[in-house]
Design a protein around this motif. Structure first.
Motif, PDB file in Angstrom:
ATOM      1  N   MET A 237      26.911  22.315  57.301  1.00 23.37           N
ATOM      2  CA  MET A 237      25.949  22.976  58.150  1.00 23.37           C
ATOM      3  C   MET A 237      24.555  22.423  57.898  1.00 23.37           C
TER       4      MET A 237
ATOM      5  N   ASN B 250      30.909  27.757  55.829  1.00 22.35           N
ATOM      6  CA  ASN B 250      31.705  27.430  54.656  1.00 22.35           C
ATOM      7  C   ASN B 250      31.814  28.636  53.739  1.00 22.35           C
TER       8      ASN B 250
ATOM      9  N   ALA C 109      32.787  28.997  62.657  1.00 20.40           N
ATOM     10  CA  ALA C 109      31.575  28.348  63.162  1.00 20.40           C
ATOM     11  C   ALA C 109      30.656  29.378  63.801  1.00 20.40           C
TER      12      ALA C 109
ATOM     13  N   SER D 299      35.342  24.958  55.208  1.00 22.32           N
ATOM     14  CA  SER D 299      34.972  25.606  56.462  1.00 22.32           C
ATOM     15  C   SER D 299      36.005  26.652  56.860  1.00 22.32           C
TER      16      SER D 299
ATOM     17  N   SER E  61      27.274  25.222  64.151  1.00 27.46           N
ATOM     18  CA  SER E  61      27.359  24.880  62.728  1.00 27.46           C
ATOM     19  C   SER E  61      28.598  25.498  62.107  1.00 27.46           C
ATOM     20  N   ASP E  62      29.235  24.734  61.232  1.00 30.12           N
ATOM     21  CA  ASP E  62      30.369  25.256  60.480  1.00 30.12           C
ATOM     22  C   ASP E  62      29.888  26.316  59.506  1.00 30.12           C
TER      23      ASP E  62
END
Length: 155
Positions: free
Chosen positions: A1, A93, A82, A79, A90-91
Motif C-alpha cells: 500500500m 495487509n 483492498a 494482503s 490499495s491492498d
C-alpha cells in the motif's frame, strides 16, 4: 500500500496537482502499527485490524472495501483485501498471522466509516492470532508517528 501512496504523491507532483496540507493524522497510543499503515488492537488472542488515520487521509474518500471471508487464514504482511477510494485502490495487509473470525459487514454499505472513524467503527477484520511474537515486529504509537513524519517529509 505504501508504494502506491508514494506513486500517487509523485504523480501529483509531476502533474503539478496541489495536494492540500492535512495536519498530522491521529495515532492511538495502545495500538500497534505496521509500516504498510494498518493498525492492530490485541485483546488476549484476538486482534482487531484496520487502516490508520494517516492512510485514510492519503487515500481520500473511501468508496469500497473488499472484505475477506470469515475463516480465511492471514499471514503477517500478507494482503487480505483492498480499499478503493476516489484517488486509488490499495491492498490491505494483515499486521498479524491467524484466522479471520469476523469482518466488519457495515463497511459494505458504509465504506466511509474507514474515513470518519478509522480506529473505532471503521475496523476491517478481527483475527484469532496464531503467533503473538509477531507483535514485536510492529511499531508502537511513538515509533509510528515518527515513521509517518519521516515518510511525509520525503514527499
Amino acid at each position: 500500500m505504501a508504494s502506491r501512496l508514494v506513486w500517487a504523491s509523485r504523480a501529483a507532483s509531476y502533474l503539478r496537482i496541489s495536494i492540500p496540507f492535512r495536519g498530522f493524522a491521529s495515532v492511538v497510543k495502545d495500538l500497534k502499527y505496521a509500516t504498510s499503515h494498518e493498525w492492530v488492537k490485541v485483546e488476549g488472542d484476538k486482534a482487531t485490524v484496520g487502516i490508520t488515520d494517516h492512510a485514510q487521509g492519503h487515500l481520500g474518500d473511501v468508496v469500497y472495501v473488499e472484505l475477506p471471508e470469515v475463516g480465511t487464514s492471514v499471514k503477517q504482511d500478507g494482503s487480505f483485501g483492498a480499499v478503493e477510494s476516489v484517488k486509488a485502490t490499495s491492498d490491505i495487509n494483515s499486521p498479524v498471522s491467524g484466522k479471520i473470525i469476523e469482518v466488519n459487514e457495515e463497511l459494505s454499505s458504509s465504506p466511509g466509516l474507514v474515513n470518519s472513524s478509522p480506529y473505532e467503527n471503521g475496523w476491517i477484520i478481527k483475527v484469532e492470532v496464531s503467533d503473538s511474537g509477531e507483535l514485536k515486529k510492529l511499531m508502537d504509537s511513538e515509533q509510528y508517528s515518527k515513521f509517518c513524519e519521516e515518510e511525509d517529509s520525503k514527499h
